[in-house]
Design a protein around this motif. Sequence first.
Motif, short mmCIF file in Angstrom:
data_model
loop_
_atom_site.label_atom_id
_atom_site.label_comp_id
_atom_site.label_asym_id
_atom_site.label_seq_id
_atom_site.Cartn_x
_atom_site.Cartn_y
_atom_site.Cartn_z
N GLY A 16 23.86 -50.87 42.43
CA GLY A 16 24.53 -51.37 41.23
C GLY A 16 25.32 -50.31 40.48
O GLY A 16 25.88 -50.61 39.42
N CYS A 17 25.36 -49.08 41.00
CA CYS A 17 26.02 -48.00 40.25
C CYS A 17 27.51 -47.92 40.59
O CYS A 17 27.88 -47.68 41.75
N PRO A 18 28.39 -48.08 39.60
CA PRO A 18 29.83 -48.04 39.89
C PRO A 18 30.33 -46.65 40.31
O PRO A 18 31.34 -46.55 41.01
N PHE A 19 29.60 -45.59 39.91
CA PHE A 19 30.00 -44.24 40.34
C PHE A 19 29.71 -44.08 41.83
O PHE A 19 30.53 -43.58 42.59
N ALA A 20 28.49 -44.50 42.23
CA ALA A 20 28.11 -44.39 43.64
C ALA A 20 29.00 -45.29 44.50
O ALA A 20 29.37 -44.92 45.62
N ARG A 21 29.35 -46.44 43.95
CA ARG A 21 30.20 -47.36 44.74
C ARG A 21 31.56 -46.73 45.02
O ARG A 21 32.17 -46.97 46.06
N ARG A 22 32.03 -45.89 44.09
CA ARG A 22 33.31 -45.21 44.34
C ARG A 22 33.25 -44.36 45.61
O ARG A 22 34.20 -44.30 46.38
N THR A 23 32.11 -43.68 45.77
CA THR A 23 31.98 -42.83 46.96
C THR A 23 31.81 -43.70 48.21
O THR A 23 32.40 -43.42 49.25
N ASP A 40 16.18 -46.23 44.08
CA ASP A 40 15.93 -47.22 43.03
C ASP A 40 15.80 -46.45 41.72
O ASP A 40 14.79 -45.79 41.47
N LEU A 41 16.82 -46.53 40.89
CA LEU A 41 16.84 -45.71 39.67
C LEU A 41 15.76 -46.12 38.67
O LEU A 41 15.42 -45.35 37.78
N ARG A 42 15.24 -47.35 38.81
CA ARG A 42 14.18 -47.78 37.89
C ARG A 42 12.82 -47.28 38.37
O ARG A 42 11.84 -47.36 37.67
N ASN A 43 12.80 -46.78 39.60
CA ASN A 43 11.54 -46.32 40.18
C ASN A 43 11.87 -45.15 41.11
O ASN A 43 11.65 -45.21 42.31
N ARG A 44 12.43 -44.11 40.53
CA ARG A 44 12.99 -43.03 41.36
C ARG A 44 11.91 -42.14 41.97
O ARG A 44 10.84 -41.98 41.36
N PRO A 45 12.19 -41.57 43.14
CA PRO A 45 11.19 -40.70 43.78
C PRO A 45 10.86 -39.50 42.88
O PRO A 45 11.73 -39.03 42.14
N TYR A 54 21.26 -33.45 38.19
CA TYR A 54 21.36 -34.20 36.94
C TYR A 54 20.48 -35.46 36.96
O TYR A 54 20.50 -36.25 36.03
N GLY A 55 19.79 -35.66 38.07
CA GLY A 55 18.96 -36.87 38.19
C GLY A 55 19.79 -38.13 38.33
O GLY A 55 19.34 -39.22 37.99
N LYS A 56 21.02 -37.99 38.82
CA LYS A 56 21.92 -39.15 38.92
C LYS A 56 22.40 -39.36 40.35
O LYS A 56 22.37 -38.43 41.16
N VAL A 57 22.91 -40.56 40.60
CA VAL A 57 23.64 -40.83 41.84
C VAL A 57 25.10 -41.01 41.48
O VAL A 57 25.40 -41.39 40.34
N PRO A 58 26.03 -40.74 42.39
CA PRO A 58 25.81 -40.35 43.77
C PRO A 58 25.60 -38.84 43.95
O PRO A 58 26.06 -38.04 43.16
N VAL A 59 24.88 -38.54 45.05
CA VAL A 59 24.81 -37.17 45.56
C VAL A 59 25.12 -37.26 47.04
O VAL A 59 24.59 -38.14 47.73
N TYR A 68 27.90 -33.30 44.00
CA TYR A 68 27.63 -34.40 43.07
C TYR A 68 28.81 -34.53 42.12
O TYR A 68 29.73 -33.72 42.16
N GLU A 69 28.76 -35.58 41.29
CA GLU A 69 29.88 -36.01 40.45
C GLU A 69 30.88 -36.77 41.33
O GLU A 69 31.62 -36.18 42.13
N SER A 70 30.92 -38.09 41.12
CA SER A 70 31.66 -38.96 42.05
C SER A 70 33.13 -38.56 42.26
O SER A 70 33.61 -38.54 43.39
N ALA A 71 33.84 -38.23 41.17
CA ALA A 71 35.26 -37.93 41.32
C ALA A 71 35.45 -36.65 42.16
O ALA A 71 36.39 -36.54 42.96
N CYS A 104 39.25 -43.28 32.75
CA CYS A 104 38.26 -44.25 33.20
C CYS A 104 36.85 -43.77 32.86
O CYS A 104 36.02 -44.52 32.37
N ASP A 105 36.59 -42.48 33.11
CA ASP A 105 35.24 -41.95 32.92
C ASP A 105 34.90 -41.63 31.48
O ASP A 105 33.75 -41.34 31.17
N THR A 106 35.90 -41.63 30.60
CA THR A 106 35.61 -41.34 29.19
C THR A 106 35.81 -42.62 28.38
O THR A 106 34.86 -43.33 28.09
#
Length: 206
Positions: A16-23, A40-45, A54-59, A68-71, A104-106
Amino acid sequence: MHNRAMPDIKLYSYGGCPFARRTRMTLAEKDIDYELIEIDLRNRPANFKEISPYGKVPVLFHNGNRLYESAIINEYLDEVYPEPPLMPDDPLQKAQTRIWMNYCDTQFSNASWQFMQAGDNEEKLAAARATLRECFLFIEHEGMRQLSDGPYWLGDTFSMLDIQFATFFSRYMSEPGASEIPTECTRLKTWLNLMAGHDSFLKSAA
Ligand SMILES: N[C@@H](CCC(=O)N[C@@H](CS)C(=O)NCC(=O)O)C(=O)O
């Protein structure tokens, strides 16, 4: 089935992450095979911070190197796998592309986040809708119409800018009660219809 060695690419992603979907969309656009690891960001490893600083996707890991950082990931992929090119060659067009990727990102990202956080608060919803309307008009008049006659952001050629915005519009418009795009945004509406049927957009869906 591809008759070629699979590149050493691992993508940590969340459907569901639009940043990860870009990649995912960039990889699909270039027809690159990769290993997809759904987080699963609601139940992350427990060790996720070791994977993602940063604890974020995508990586993305390419040959063991972490990005990291989609752009930034996407521009890297565009340089390493140049076909089809997604960034323009011309320095001015490249800078303009980055200005709008940043918009877009701001601005757009903040406005849609404000909308998603408003919950049932009518006052906050109205304020967020007003800000989004300003964004749509700004994108139409200061962005798309200034950059080209379409149908893509940069004209006849699909680019990183299409990727950058497509997943964000899709995420925002899937939100219950998302406001309509203003009627005068004809260029934006034509582009949204085009993106809805675009191959890499469809392939990158969760
Ligand atoms: N600037 C980052 C943003 C990535 C981002 O915010 N991803 C969200 C999911 S859509 C995330 O991983 N959030 C988890 C968290 O913040 O804890 C990028 O472009 O990659």
